[in-house]
Enzyme design. Structure first.
Site, short mmCIF file in Angstrom:
data_model
loop_
_atom_site.label_atom_id
_atom_site.label_comp_id
_atom_site.label_asym_id
_atom_site.label_seq_id
_atom_site.Cartn_x
_atom_site.Cartn_y
_atom_site.Cartn_z
N GLN A 115 0.82 -1.19 0.00
CA GLN A 115 0.00 0.00 0.00
C GLN A 115 0.87 1.26 0.00
OE1 GLN A 115 -2.61 -2.08 3.21
NE2 GLN A 115 -3.97 -0.60 2.27
N TYR A 118 6.45 5.90 2.18
CA TYR A 118 7.25 7.09 1.88
C TYR A 118 8.68 6.67 1.59
CZ TYR A 118 10.17 11.16 2.65
OH TYR A 118 11.12 12.15 2.49
N ALA A 186 10.56 -1.29 4.69
CA ALA A 186 9.39 -1.69 3.91
C ALA A 186 9.85 -2.58 2.75
CB ALA A 186 8.65 -0.47 3.37
N GLY A 199 11.64 -3.33 -4.53
CA GLY A 199 12.45 -4.01 -3.53
C GLY A 199 12.20 -3.52 -2.12
N CYS A 218 1.77 1.67 4.87
CA CYS A 218 1.41 0.31 4.50
C CYS A 218 0.05 -0.11 5.05
CB CYS A 218 2.49 -0.68 4.94
SG CYS A 218 4.13 -0.29 4.26
#
Length: 282
Positions: A115, A118, A186, A199, A218
């Site tokens: 989702q 940043y 992330a 990635g 997320c």
């Protein structure tokens, strides 16, 4: 097999790196298409590539958070103020639009999984572009390889990283007698015919924290982010973490997927540094 590592020093345009990533994935897809008939000789497969960089401030969305459309009004000058945003970014529209100057951050929808998140200064972003089958990876193993490589890097700095039921890499925080993990990396990828792109986003300093606080990263309500600096590891340069990540990735890949037993992947024998021009015009 050789692996190419391209590292961009300083702050690099997110669009610039995204376009290069697209060039590399298109090249790998074209090679796969060429070898399918197996009737004529073809050139050797492009080397797998890891791109590491720090982008300008950007909020990105994955496939689960894409806006319905991005149609613009007739006037191009007012387009940015009417851009379609997903619900997750509507509360910070003012940060992403500016009629008189530069916005605080850019918005880029992507095809990766996951989702809204940043990326920006104080962070290492690493894009892995390769054929999973050549490396002996399933999609699930690919994600686990990225996560475990980050955990290995954290271990080298004396930080205990872990995975949870939520995506990414986390570190434990003791608060009020309980253990509340904070996210330090992330993970989000895209696959097309087993060719990977995108990635990780690995927080190095505390600089990204304000940007994370403006959204629900997320889609995980009530979960906080952290960084190496937030874990007491200060003064670390992004290029150092980039090199450690690539080294950990290759070591894990060779040990778990390319050597002995039921491993089916090709071994990476060498990592070489490459320039952007060499990748663009291969």
């Amino acid at each position: 097999m050789r692996l190419a590592h391209l590292h961009f020093p300083g702050i690099t345009s997110f669009t610039r790196v995204s376009n290069l990533q697209q060039t590399l994935t298109s090249r790998l897809l074209a090679h796969k298409k060429a070898v399918l008939p197996a009737t004529t000789p073809v050139s050797a497969a492009p080397d797998p590539t890891i791109i590491t960089f720090t982008p300008n401030p950007v909020y990105t969305t994955g496939r689960r958070d894409l806006p319905p459309s991005n149609t613009c009004p007739a006037s191009p000058s007012s387009c940015i103020n009417h851009i379609s945003l997903p619900p997750s970014l509507e509360p910070i529209r003012s940060l992403l639009t500016s009629p008189t100057g530069s916005p605080v951050a850019e918005y880029h929808p992507t095809l990766r999984g996951g989702q809204t998140t940043y990326h920006g200064p104080g962070q290492l972003v690493a894009y892995t572009v390769f054929d999973l089958r050549r490396l002996g990876l399933t999609p699930r193993c690919h994600i686990r390889l990225l996560e475990n490589s980050v955990i290995d890097v954290l271990h080298g700095y004396g930080v205990h990283g872990l995975v949870t039921e939520d995506p990414g890499v986390w570190v434990q925080q003791s608060e009020s007698g309980g253990v509340v993990p904070k996210k330090i990396t992330a993970v989000g990828v895209h696959l097309r015919r087993n060719i990977s792109s995108y990635g990780i986003g690995f927080n190095i300093t505390e600089e990204p924290m304000w940007y994370f606080q403006q959204i629900v990263p997320c889609g995980l309500e009530g979960r906080e982010a952290t960084s190496l600096q937030g874990q007491g590891v200060a003064g670390v340069e992004v290029h150092e973490v980039a090199n450690r990540f690539v080294e950990a990735f290759v070591k894990r890949l060779n040990a778990d997927f390319a050597c002995g037993g039921s491993a089916t992947g090709e071994k990476i024998d060498e990592v070489y540094n490459v320039r952007e021009e060499e990748l663009k015009y291969e």
